[in-house]
Design a protein around this motif. Structure first.
Motif, short mmCIF file in Angstrom:
data_model
loop_
_atom_site.label_atom_id
_atom_site.label_comp_id
_atom_site.label_asym_id
_atom_site.label_seq_id
_atom_site.Cartn_x
_atom_site.Cartn_y
_atom_site.Cartn_z
N GLY A 80 0.79 -1.23 0.00
CA GLY A 80 0.00 0.00 0.00
C GLY A 80 0.82 1.28 0.00
O GLY A 80 0.29 2.37 0.19
N HIS A 81 2.14 1.18 -0.20
CA HIS A 81 2.94 2.41 -0.29
C HIS A 81 2.89 2.94 -1.72
O HIS A 81 2.75 2.18 -2.67
N SER A 82 3.01 4.27 -1.87
CA SER A 82 3.14 4.76 -3.23
C SER A 82 4.63 4.94 -3.54
O SER A 82 5.41 5.36 -2.69
N VAL A 83 5.00 4.58 -4.76
CA VAL A 83 6.42 4.50 -5.09
C VAL A 83 6.80 5.47 -6.21
O VAL A 83 6.08 5.58 -7.20
N ILE A 84 7.90 6.20 -6.01
CA ILE A 84 8.48 6.95 -7.11
C ILE A 84 9.88 6.39 -7.34
O ILE A 84 10.51 5.92 -6.40
N LYS A 85 10.33 6.44 -8.59
CA LYS A 85 11.62 5.83 -8.86
C LYS A 85 12.61 6.84 -9.44
O LYS A 85 12.21 7.83 -10.05
N ALA A 86 13.87 6.59 -9.22
CA ALA A 86 14.92 7.40 -9.85
C ALA A 86 16.03 6.44 -10.25
O ALA A 86 16.35 5.51 -9.51
N PHE A 87 16.60 6.69 -11.42
CA PHE A 87 17.58 5.73 -11.94
C PHE A 87 19.01 6.22 -11.94
O PHE A 87 19.93 5.49 -12.25
N ASP A 88 19.21 7.51 -11.64
CA ASP A 88 20.59 7.95 -11.45
C ASP A 88 20.66 8.96 -10.32
O ASP A 88 19.64 9.44 -9.83
N ALA A 89 21.89 9.26 -9.89
CA ALA A 89 22.09 10.03 -8.68
C ALA A 89 21.50 11.44 -8.78
O ALA A 89 20.84 11.92 -7.86
N ALA A 90 21.72 12.12 -9.92
CA ALA A 90 21.26 13.49 -10.06
C ALA A 90 19.74 13.55 -9.97
O ALA A 90 19.17 14.37 -9.24
N GLU A 91 19.11 12.62 -10.68
CA GLU A 91 17.66 12.56 -10.66
C GLU A 91 17.17 12.25 -9.24
O GLU A 91 16.23 12.88 -8.74
N ALA A 92 17.85 11.32 -8.58
CA ALA A 92 17.46 10.92 -7.24
C ALA A 92 17.48 12.10 -6.27
O ALA A 92 16.54 12.33 -5.51
N LEU A 93 18.55 12.89 -6.35
CA LEU A 93 18.67 14.04 -5.45
C LEU A 93 17.55 15.04 -5.70
O LEU A 93 16.96 15.58 -4.77
N LYS A 94 17.27 15.26 -6.98
CA LYS A 94 16.25 16.23 -7.36
C LYS A 94 14.88 15.76 -6.86
O LYS A 94 14.15 16.52 -6.20
#
Lengths: 125, 618
Positions: B400-414
């Motif tokens: 039941g958690h909502s998930v967002i994904k990031a595939f590289d470090a810069a995107e993840a930080l943002k």
């Protein structure tokens, strides 16, 4: 006059003699068995005032015996002291979790054992 | 000429084949399309396939065991282009069977002479017999430990009885000799404990329970145990332990063992009327513990061997003091395994200064979490491999958690800055930026530093993870249950924790259900002693306490709790079916509320809410 009955569950004859001697000197009555299953039987018929329970035993070990004693209506209110050759904190925690009133690490001094029993049974010297 | 070259090529090929067949490891080579190009006979045996059936095929068409399959496929470094980027990944797979086969799998990228990626190699080492030996060794040690201690119990017991006069009068000379027997028996017990301990540590069979701990708490506990002994020996104790030190990632019991050992040594070697100084300080990225005594000191020659096994300083004084010669060696192993150092500064006759350092955990790490509504648990999954991210996403969405994904470090930080997720899972094998660097970046950013991060990794490096501020560390392949539980534990911290203490199991069950439904986290204990044990594990926000209980009653629990500064502030609601004991009213005054059984759950719930609300607003 001390009329307390102690059930000792231990499989080493020398240690049975040691505990018997120590406690009988103070007029405790000591019943001994070397088997956890027998201990549960004896506990429900003999109604001891306290149970001394060794951990490493054949058939069922001390923790298992303690759990069963605490589940049984007839025996659940009898205080249990666990005797163990392992003294890590983990073991002490485990003993308290299964409902033991106290924990004594082997080797123990007979006096320490006697004092703990007397304290739990509130016997004044 | 061409023929000679061909013959030579054939020779090399045959030679390679012979070498690859003769080694005990299984080897499988894949091309860039993940098709099998080669396997040796050991691989045929483990995969239960014939070479002819599998060469030129993709493994998923042949292999049925899912775990093995995922281990064979879990490689995603096609962009590897230089030798420096070559990664060797290891993981373990257990195959069913009698006994189950344990495999360590090593992955190596294959590069051609232009350093271009052409495929990868999987090497399997069979660890089954190695593990079996480990198990036998541990079983052996545990049996030996028991069998050695049993006769020692008899020796100690009977000697004590005689010394206590329980077996009749003894002469002074008999007493003296029996004291010697007793002393040596005690030494033997200590020696057995130490030998077992060191063999466990050195064989790597000690599993540290690593968590962020406050070293000052550990030190205070140890000092408390020795205070009386020091007073008896008229030793002056000076402590310099500042408040609000950073936490360290460590096993509390093990570090406690080290502090205990060092302080007890100081006490042992410091003559009556001397002085012991215990201090803690932060220095750079380390926390340093020191204990300085005014004892006999240690020569620089002896200092060299001090931390080696069975070494004991040879002097008339130490002969008298006794010891196993293992204590310091155990301390060194424990501290080194925590990524720290241990050392001594001393001069003969000038006393000694024993110190150890432990790396500090990053500040601002996961204790305080943002408030959030139950349904709004947003989790950021960071993984450079979209397939791996999808697996984690599936696990989390199921909960039941909502998930967002990031595939590289810069995107993840943002994304982390903008979306402010409740939690982050981070794979540390990232391409552009090392996962640890990303973790550091997250922890350095005001907006993201309080978000708990769980590291998912193929590499076992918990220490580094926790040190850098991770809230959790799981090794891949990720165990779904473990992941879910860790997340529950981390996010669940915002729920108020109530410790329910009552020997009436039916009532405990009923209240647990009713209060859980109202959004509280409930832990229970069935008597006072259990309550004390539970309190040591985790501090609740509130305690519900019955008065009449076996083992230790409610009054005793209250007195105990109010004595310790750690627990004295926890509000207590007393529940009882009996009249309150008139003689104990002063004890009850220490509690926040009393409620008589039977009571409607709503009343209890509103009392709890009121108390916790009041506490929050303070």
């Amino acid at each position: 006059m001390n009329n307390n009955k102690i059930l000792l569950v231990e499989d080493e004859p020398d240690i049975i003699r040691l505990v018997k001697f120590t406690l009988e000197q103070r007029n405790f009555e000591v019943v001994a068995t070397s088997n956890g299953l027998a201990a549960i039987e004896i506990a429900s018929t003999e109604k001891p005032d306290l149970i001394l329970l060794d951990v490493m035993m054949p058939v069922i070990n001390g923790y298992e015996t303690c759990v069963r004693l605490k589940k049984n209506e007839k025996t659940k209110s009898i205080p249990v002291i666990i005797l163990s050759a392992k003294a890590q904190k983990k073991e002490v925690d485990r003993a308290l979790r299964v409902g033991a009133a106290d924990f004594i690490a082997k080797p123990f001094s007979p006096r320490e054992l006697r004092e703990k029993i007397e304290k739990i049974l509130s016997i004044k010297n | 000429m061409k023929k000679a070259k061909e013959a030579f090529g054939k020779l090399i090929e045959d030679l390679m084949e012979t070498i690859l067949s003769s080694i005990s490891d299984a080897i499988i080579a894949f091309d860039r399309d993940e098709k099998v190009v080669y396997l040796n006979p050991q691989a045929e045996r483990i995969l239960k396939v014939k070479k002819a059936e599998i060469v030129g095929q993709k493994v998923e068409e042949i292999i049925e065991n899912q775990e093995l399959l995922s281990a064979l496929q879990s490689f995603d470094h096609k962009e590897v282009s230089t030798k420096e980027e070559r990664l060797e990944l290891t993981q373990e797979v257990i195959l069913p069977g009698e006994p189950p086969t344990i495999l360590r799998i090593l992955t190596t990228p294959l590069l051609d002479k232009d350093q271009k990626y052409v495929g990868y190699l999987k090497t399997f080492q069979d660890l089954t017999s190695e593990r079996e030996i480990d198990r036998l060794k541990s079983e052996f040690l545990s049996t030996v430990s028991h069998d050695l201690r049993t006769p020692l119990t008899s020796i100690k017991g009977y000697v004590d009885l005689i010394l206590d006069g329980d077996a009749g009068e003894i002469s002074d000379i008999q007493r003296e000799f029996l004291e010697i027997v007793k002393h040596n028996n005690d030494r033997l017990v200590k020696l057995i404990n130490d030998v077992l301990d060191i063999s466990k540590i050195e064989s790597g069979r000690v599993h540290f329970r690593i968590e962020p701990i406050q070293l000052e708490d550990v030190v205070h506990d140890v000092i408390d145990t020795f205070k009386n002994l020091m007073a008896q020996k008229k030793i002056r104790l000076i402590t310099d332990i500042p408040q609000a030190l950073g936490s360290v990632a460590a096993d509390q019991d093990r570090i406690g063992q080290v502090v205990m050992n060092l302080v007890s040594n100081a006490l042992k070697y410091t003559p009556a009327g001397g002085k012991i100084e215990v201090s803690l300080k932060e220095e750079g990225h380390r926390l340093i513990f020191s204990v300085i005594d005014t004892g006999i000191g240690i020569s620089s020659e002896d200092q060299k061997y001090l931390f080696t096994r069975f070494f004991r300083v040879d002097s008339s004084l130490t002969q008298e003091v006794g010891g196993s010669g293992l204590g310091l060696s155990i301390c060194k192993s424990i501290i080194n395994l925590h990524g720290g150092e241990i050392w001594i500064e001393s001069e003969l006759g000038q006393g000694s200064n024993f110190s150890f350092s432990l790396p500090l955990a990053v500040k601002g790490a996961p204790s305080k979490l943002k408030k959030f509504a139950e349904h709004d648990r947003k989790i950021l999954v960071i993984d450079s491999d979209p397939d791996a991210a999808r697996i984690v996403q599936r696990y989390l969405e199921k909960e039941g958690h909502s998930v967002i994904k990031a595939f590289d470090a810069a995107e993840a930080l943002k994304v982390a800055r903008e979306e402010e997720p409740n939690l982050i899972t981070l794979d540390i094998m990232m391409e552009e930026m090392d996962g640890f660097e990303l973790l550091q970046a997250l922890k350095n950013d005001e907006n993201t530093k309080n978000i708990p991060v769980i590291i998912l990794s193929i590499v076992t490096d918990e220490h580094k993870g926790y040190r850098m501020g991770a809230a959790g560390y799981l090794t891949k392949p990720v165990n779904q249950q473990k992941l879910v539980r860790d997340i529950e534990n981390l996010l669940g911290q915002t729920k108020k924790r109530i410790l329910l203490v009552d020997d009436d199991r039916d009532l405990v069950k009923l209240l647990t259900l009713a209060l859980k439904r109202r959004g509280f986290k409930i832990e229970h204990a069935y008597n006072g002693l259990e309550a004390i044990v539970a309190l040591k594990r985790k501090t609740p926000d509130l305690i519900l306490l019955d008065l009449r209980m076996p083992e230790m009653d409610g009054y005793q629990v209250i007195e105990k709790l109010k004595k310790s500064p750690k627990t004295s502030q926890i509000p207590i609601i007393v529940m009882t079916a009996y009249h309150f004991d008139e003689t104990k009213t002063d004890v009850l005054k220490l509690t926040a509320e009393q409620i008589s059984k039977p009571f409607p759950v709503e009343i209890l719930a509103s009392k709890i809410q009121e108390l916790l609300g009041r506490k929050l607003s303070e």
